[in-house]
Design a protein around this motif. Structure first.
Motif, PDB file in Angstrom:
ATOM      1  N   PRO A 119       0.839  -1.207   0.000  1.00 57.87           N
ATOM      2  CA  PRO A 119       0.000   0.000   0.000  1.00 57.87           C
ATOM      3  C   PRO A 119       0.869   1.250   0.000  1.00 57.87           C
ATOM      4  CG  PRO A 119       0.110  -0.932   2.200  1.00 57.87           C
ATOM      5  CD  PRO A 119       0.814  -1.896   1.298  1.00 57.87           C
ATOM      6  N   PRO A 120       0.294   2.421  -0.177  1.00 55.86           N
ATOM      7  CA  PRO A 120       1.089   3.645  -0.026  1.00 55.86           C
ATOM      8  C   PRO A 120       1.818   3.647   1.307  1.00 55.86           C
ATOM      9  CG  PRO A 120      -1.079   4.157  -0.909  1.00 55.86           C
ATOM     10  CD  PRO A 120      -1.095   2.698  -0.570  1.00 55.86           C
ATOM     11  N   SER A 330     -10.856   7.594  -1.271  1.00 54.93           N
ATOM     12  CA  SER A 330      -9.802   6.872  -0.572  1.00 54.93           C
ATOM     13  C   SER A 330      -8.513   6.881  -1.391  1.00 54.93           C
ATOM     14  CB  SER A 330     -10.227   5.421  -0.309  1.00 54.93           C
ATOM     15  OG  SER A 330      -9.170   4.691   0.254  1.00 54.93           O
ATOM     16  N   GLU A 331      -7.394   7.030  -0.690  1.00 56.78           N
ATOM     17  CA  GLU A 331      -6.079   7.019  -1.323  1.00 56.78           C
ATOM     18  C   GLU A 331      -5.423   5.649  -1.257  1.00 56.78           C
ATOM     19  OE1 GLU A 331      -3.766  10.040   0.519  1.00 56.78           O
ATOM     20  OE2 GLU A 331      -5.094  11.690  -0.076  1.00 56.78           O
ATOM     21  N   GLY A 333      -6.205   2.863  -2.890  1.00 54.59           N
ATOM     22  CA  GLY A 333      -6.138   2.150  -4.151  1.00 54.59           C
ATOM     23  C   GLY A 333      -6.992   0.891  -4.106  1.00 54.59           C
ATOM     24  N   LEU A 334      -7.406   0.429  -5.279  1.00 56.25           N
ATOM     25  CA  LEU A 334      -8.312  -0.710  -5.365  1.00 56.25           C
ATOM     26  C   LEU A 334      -7.660  -1.979  -4.825  1.00 56.25           C
ATOM     27  CD1 LEU A 334     -10.983  -1.930  -6.323  1.00 56.25           C
ATOM     28  CD2 LEU A 334      -9.927  -2.247  -8.590  1.00 56.25           C
ATOM     29  N   ARG A 335      -6.396  -2.224  -5.163  1.00 56.59           N
ATOM     30  CA  ARG A 335      -5.741  -3.462  -4.751  1.00 56.59           C
ATOM     31  C   ARG A 335      -5.650  -3.565  -3.235  1.00 56.59           C
ATOM     32  NH1 ARG A 335       0.323  -4.433  -6.738  1.00 56.59           N
ATOM     33  NH2 ARG A 335       0.579  -2.573  -5.438  1.00 56.59           N
ATOM     34  N   THR A 336      -5.252  -2.486  -2.573  1.00 51.87           N
ATOM     35  CA  THR A 336      -5.133  -2.511  -1.110  1.00 51.87           C
ATOM     36  C   THR A 336      -6.490  -2.646  -0.454  1.00 51.87           C
ATOM     37  OG1 THR A 336      -3.165  -1.107  -1.262  1.00 51.87           O
ATOM     38  CG2 THR A 336      -4.221  -1.283   0.888  1.00 51.87           C
ATOM     39  N   THR A 337      -7.497  -1.941  -0.977  1.00 51.37           N
ATOM     40  CA  THR A 337      -8.839  -2.023  -0.402  1.00 51.37           C
ATOM     41  C   THR A 337      -9.391  -3.441  -0.494  1.00 51.37           C
ATOM     42  OG1 THR A 337      -9.268   0.283  -1.008  1.00 51.37           O
ATOM     43  CG2 THR A 337     -11.177  -1.104  -0.535  1.00 51.37           C
ATOM     44  N   GLU A 401     -10.074   6.814   4.476  1.00 48.78           N
ATOM     45  CA  GLU A 401      -9.748   5.444   4.114  1.00 48.78           C
ATOM     46  C   GLU A 401     -10.447   4.448   5.041  1.00 48.78           C
ATOM     47  OE1 GLU A 401      -7.309   8.097   2.087  1.00 48.78           O
ATOM     48  OE2 GLU A 401      -7.648   7.942   4.232  1.00 48.78           O
TER      49      GLU A 401
END
Length: 429
Positions: A119-120, A330-331, A333-337, A401
């Motif tokens: 993630p970021p 949300s920052e 991103g789709l993959r992390t979510t 987030e």
């Protein structure tokens, strides 16, 4: 021959009917509680919408504070104090251990997921917390209340006894969860630290320093040398002894502890009410005074019981109102979510099932207490704790987030919780 075929067909029909009734019963106990949760949340969502606007953000914040400062402590105190005894405290010792193990394994799994999905950087710890810290209080209370309300509940208990014991089990582990949230999660959800530049450091020195310090930063070297020589001479002429150093260190630690908000964060009303309930419930004389009908202080306990009854609907209204923001911007991103939601709802519960089954085989759990094991399994099967989102908002980092994660998890929880409840009932019965 025909009679034998007829008999076999009748037997098959009966088996199929029993299977159908069993499957229907399992679906009823698994899906209906989740549907009730969604209905309550839907009311909160409607009341918070712009068309009605009865539950705007400020009202939800105040109602949430009221729940955690009054309704939840009252519910914990009355239900836990009524059900707990000194013997039950000894028998229930695995409940807080189960909460700690669940958070530990969940955070370890969250750490691995964060390493994989990357993630970021500022949301690495956020990812770990959102996976590891589950909701062990609010939603399990609603599920237990919904299942135990039926006289034909799968535990074979009287509805009142079932509800009282179930709430007591949940409350007995909830204070441990509150301590974890307000210590570990509070530390992990801190905003990322940025390294100040040289200009920022100089500005901080100039603003925060007094007149003498500013003169030192902009003055001549002679003034600095004079000050340094004076400082050194004072230190050399009056050096503290070892005992004085120890006393000064203890005094500094005590002042830091007094100024720190850590104790204030830990000593939340639900935690305090749990401790009071344990003390009073484990003391027979005090328990008779507060929890026996027609006793001296029963009117006080009965009043708290009425206040505690408002906890479940109010917290569900708040949860539904908080979903008005939806995924937001949300920052993560789709993959992390997707990774957080899938891991929390579908990968953490099998770990919890393994923990509970292992403890049961080792003899750590009370024998023939299916409700006890059911509550332990519920503690591993819930979405992320609402308190984690509240802490993110309090820390000023990851609030949007957290709202997005809670939104998607509670939408998908109708499927995940139903699946796990069906599995748990099959395992227990």
């Amino acid at each position: 021959m025909n009679s034998n075929v007829y008999t076999e067909l009748v037997t098959v029909a009966r088996v199929y009917q029993q299977f159908e009734e069993s499957a229907t019963t399992l679906l009823q106990f698994a899906v209906v509680p989740v549907l009730k949760i969604l209905i309550l949340c839907a009311f909160g969502l409607g009341l918070a919408s712009s068309y009605v606007n009865i539950l705007p953000a400020q009202c939800r914040k105040l109602l949430s504070k009221l729940v955690f400062a009054l309704f939840l402590p009252c519910l914990i105190f009355t239900q836990l104090g009524k059900a707990v005894t000194l013997q039950s405290i000894i028998e229930w010792w695995f409940i807080p251990i189960n909460v700690v193990l669940g958070a530990s394994f969940g955070c370890a799994l969250g750490y691995l997921v964060a390493l994989i999905v990357r993630p970021p950087p500022q949301y690495f710890n956020f990812t770990v917390v959102m996976i590891g810290i589950g909701n062990i209080g609010n939603i399990p209370l609603v599920i237990i209340a919904s299942i135990c309300r039926d006289e034909s509940n799968p535990f074979g208990l009287d509805p009142t006894v079932c509800n009282t014991n179930g709430v007591a089990y949940i409350s007995f582990g909830q204070w441990v969860g509150a301590v974890i949230v307000y210590t570990f999660a509070f530390h992990m959800l801190a905003p990322p630290k940025t390294v100040p530049t040289n200009d920022e450091k100089a500005l901080v020195i100039k603003v925060e320093g007094d007149k003498d310090v500013n003169e030192l930063s902009n003055g001549t070297a002679s003034n600095v040398n004079d000050t340094d020589s004076l400082h050194v001479s004072l230190l050399r002429s009056c050096q503290p002894t070892k005992l004085q150093k120890v006393r000064q260190g203890v005094a500094r630690k005590w002042r830091w502890l007094a100024k720190s908000s850590l104790l204030k964060d830990i000593c939340q009303p639900p935690v305090v009410s749990s401790l009071l309930a344990l003390i009073i419930g484990a003391t027979p004389t005090l328990k008779e005074l507060f929890f026996e009908e027609h006793s001296v202080f029963f009117f006080f306990t009965d009043s708290l019981n009425m206040l505690g009854g408002a906890m479940v609907p109010c917290i569900m209204l708040v949860l539904g109102g908080n979903l008005i923001g939806g995924p937001g911007n949300s920052e993560l991103g789709l993959r992390t979510t997707v990774a957080i939601v899938f891991t929390r709802l579908f990968l953490v519960p099998p770990i919890g099932l393994t923990i509970v089954q292992t403890a049961n085989h080792l003899g750590f759990l009370p024998a023939n207490n299916k409700l006890f094991r059911f509550v332990l399994l519920l503690q591993h099967s819930m979405p992320t704790s609402i308190l984690a989102g509240a802490v993110a908002s309090l820390r000023g980092h990851g609030a949007k987030e957290a709202s997005a994660i809670l939104f998607w998890e509670h939408i998908l929880a109708i499927f995940s919780i139903a699946i796990w409840l069906i599995l748990y009932i099959n395992v227990l019965f």
